[in-house]
Structures are given as structure tokens and as C-alpha cells.
Write an enzyme that holds these catalytic residues in place. Structure first.
Site, PDB file in Angstrom:
ATOM      1  N   CYS A  70     -11.274  -3.570 -51.861  1.00  0.00           N
ATOM      2  CA  CYS A  70     -12.570  -3.915 -52.356  1.00  0.00           C
ATOM      3  C   CYS A  70     -12.964  -2.874 -53.449  1.00  0.00           C
ATOM      4  CB  CYS A  70     -13.540  -3.766 -50.989  1.00  0.00           C
ATOM      5  SG  CYS A  70     -15.271  -4.001 -51.571  1.00  0.00           S
ATOM      6  N   CYS A 177     -13.718  -7.080 -59.370  1.00  0.00           N
ATOM      7  CA  CYS A 177     -13.912  -7.406 -58.068  1.00  0.00           C
ATOM      8  C   CYS A 177     -12.823  -8.233 -57.529  1.00  0.00           C
ATOM      9  CB  CYS A 177     -15.359  -7.945 -57.843  1.00  0.00           C
ATOM     10  SG  CYS A 177     -15.682  -8.757 -56.175  1.00  0.00           S
TER      11      CYS A 177
END
Length: 261
Positions: A70, A177
Site C-alpha cells: 500500500c 497506488c
């Protein structure tokens, strides 16, 4: 060999698939907490607390390495995760692939969450690794959330909005992302202009998976027998992958391989 991966949601699928490609025999522990997703809008303190809980759940399964799959958690929580878990458990963060994307110069776009776009962290990476490339930061509101829930219409809207902010002469796009890697083909189709050379997409999953193996002194063995198990933790408790994960090839392949054993 046991590799754990953590994220708020299914953004960890791309890195999980990359680990599986490099080491089909590795046991995988996927620790996520969809109930607290998205992490991007949260304060750094709140996000760090949530990330520590997800990491502790993974660490309880005694993996050889933990991948923080992440970008947002890597920005805000990586120091705290390493302070608590290392050196007993190597912790590998996710960094947007700005350096390889910018290496060829030209026009480069960084697609990222609104919280990351324009952040001091991303600006430092651009200053350090951007070189001579003309870099455009592109916020992608709603894209990670739409990917997380398999919202096809929402993905289309968010990708189209980000593509409209991307320079028409873009040569490379950094997927800033981990969720975005699950819809990479759709992103490429949206930014590719007729008559222009193919746009290169730069994700982080492959590099993160390779770094995890290096940290534990393991070599890639892509031809090994697919024998590794799959453990999924939802908020610290065993469970199935979220249904939306099966929307993507990475999720289907992981579950199919687990079911075959």
C-alpha cells in the site's frame, strides 16, 4: 517460505500475484481490513494505528517477510512498522516507480490518490528521481475505492477523469497506488493517443516482490511446483478473499491455485 502482504483492501493482489509468479511454492498470508478502507483520507496517526493492527495479525503467522502493499501506508506507517517488527521480521514498503519511469525523459504522469498527489513525500521522490522528465501529478479521486468494490462504472468514470488530466504526449504513467495495477489495461487504453508510441505503465508489484525475496536471501524459482498455501485475514480473522477480488485475474488465479491443492 512464507510471505505476508498487508493493505487495507485488495490492492495487495498485484504484489501477491507477483510473489506467486516468482515463487509458486511460497505460502502467502494476505492481511487486510476492508472495514477501515480507504486509508488515504485518514490522519497519519489513525492510519498508522490501523496499519499496525493489520501487520500484527500477519506477523502472528510467523512469515519470513512482510510486504506493505500500500503506497499510503508505506508513506505514513512504514517507520512505525519497522520499529516494531524488525529485525525479526523484514518489512518491505511500496515506493512508486518514478525512477524507472523517468529514466527515458519525456512526459511522465504519476497517477495517485488525492492524499498522495502533491504530498511532500511524492515531491521528494520527483526531485530525487525525476531527472529531466516532465512530470505531471494526476490525482485520481474515487479510483481506488471503485477498484476495491469492483464498481465497473465507477472505475470508468475515475479513469476517464484522470486521463483527461494526463498530458496527451505522455510517454509513461506511474501507477502510484497498488489498486491501480489491477486495472492497468484500462488505464493504458484511456491514455493511449492515436498515432503515439505505446504508453509504458510502471507499477511496483514486481519490484516489491523481488525485494522481499532479496531481503530473506531467497532466489526466484518461477518453475517451482505451485504448492504454496493461501491464508486470508480480514480484520485479523481468517476468511475468504472479498468477493470483489474475483473481479480481477490476480484474485481469481490466487483462489484457483489454492483450491487446486
Amino acid at each position: 517460505m512464507k510471505i505476508a502482504l498487508m493493505d487495507s483492501g485488495i490492492g495487495l493482489l498485484a504484489a501477491s500475484a507477483a510473489v506467486r509468479r516468482l515463487r509458486p511454492d511460497a505460502e502467502l498470508v494476505l492481511s487486510l481490513d476492508p472495514g477501515s478502507m480507504p486509508w488515504g483520507p485518514r490522519t497519519p496517526e489513525n492510519l498508522t494505528a490501523l496499519a499496525l493492527d493489520v501487520a500484527r495479525a500477519a506477523a502472528a503467522h510467523q512469515p519470513d517477510a512482510l510486504i506493505v502493499a500500500c503506497n499510503t501506508a508505506s508513506v505514513h506507517a512504514l517507520p512505525a512498522l519497522r520499529a516494531e517488527l524488525e529485525p525479526a521480521l523484514p518489512v518491505i514498503g511500496t515506493v512508486p516507480a518514478i525512477k524507472p519511469a523517468a529514466a527515458g525523459g519525456g512526459s511522465v504522469a504519476i497517477w495517485a490518490t488525492p492524499a498522495t498527489t502533491g504530498s511532500p513525500y511524492q515531491r521528494r521522490l520527483i526531485a530525487e528521481f525525476g531527472g529531466s522528465a516532465a512530470i505531471t501529478e494526476v490525482p485520481c479521486p474515487g479510483l481506488a475505492d471503485a477498484v476495491e468494490h469492483g464498481d465497473e462504472a465507477g472505475i470508468d468514470r475515475a479513469v476517464a477523469a484522470a486521463a483527461a488530466l494526463t498530458p496527451p504526449d505522455v510517454r509513461a504513467v506511474v501507477l502510484g497506488c497498488t489498486h491501480y495495477e489491477l486495472v492497468a489495461t484500462r488505464i493504458r487504453d484511456a491514455v493511449q493517443r492515436p498515432g503515439r508510441p505505446p504508453v509504458a505503465l510502471h507499477g511496483s508489484a514486481g519490484a516489491v516482490a523481488a525485494q522481499a525475496l532479496r531481503r530473506i536471501g531467497a532466489e526466484p524459482a518461477p518453475t517451482a511446483v505451485t504448492s504454496g498455501t493461501l491464508t486470508v485475514l480480514l480484520g485479523g480473522h481468517p476468511g475468504p478473499l472479498p468477493e470483489a477480488a474475483l473481479t480481477y485475474a490476480e484474485g481469481r488465479n490466487l483462489t484457483a491455485a489454492a483450491a487446486a491443492r
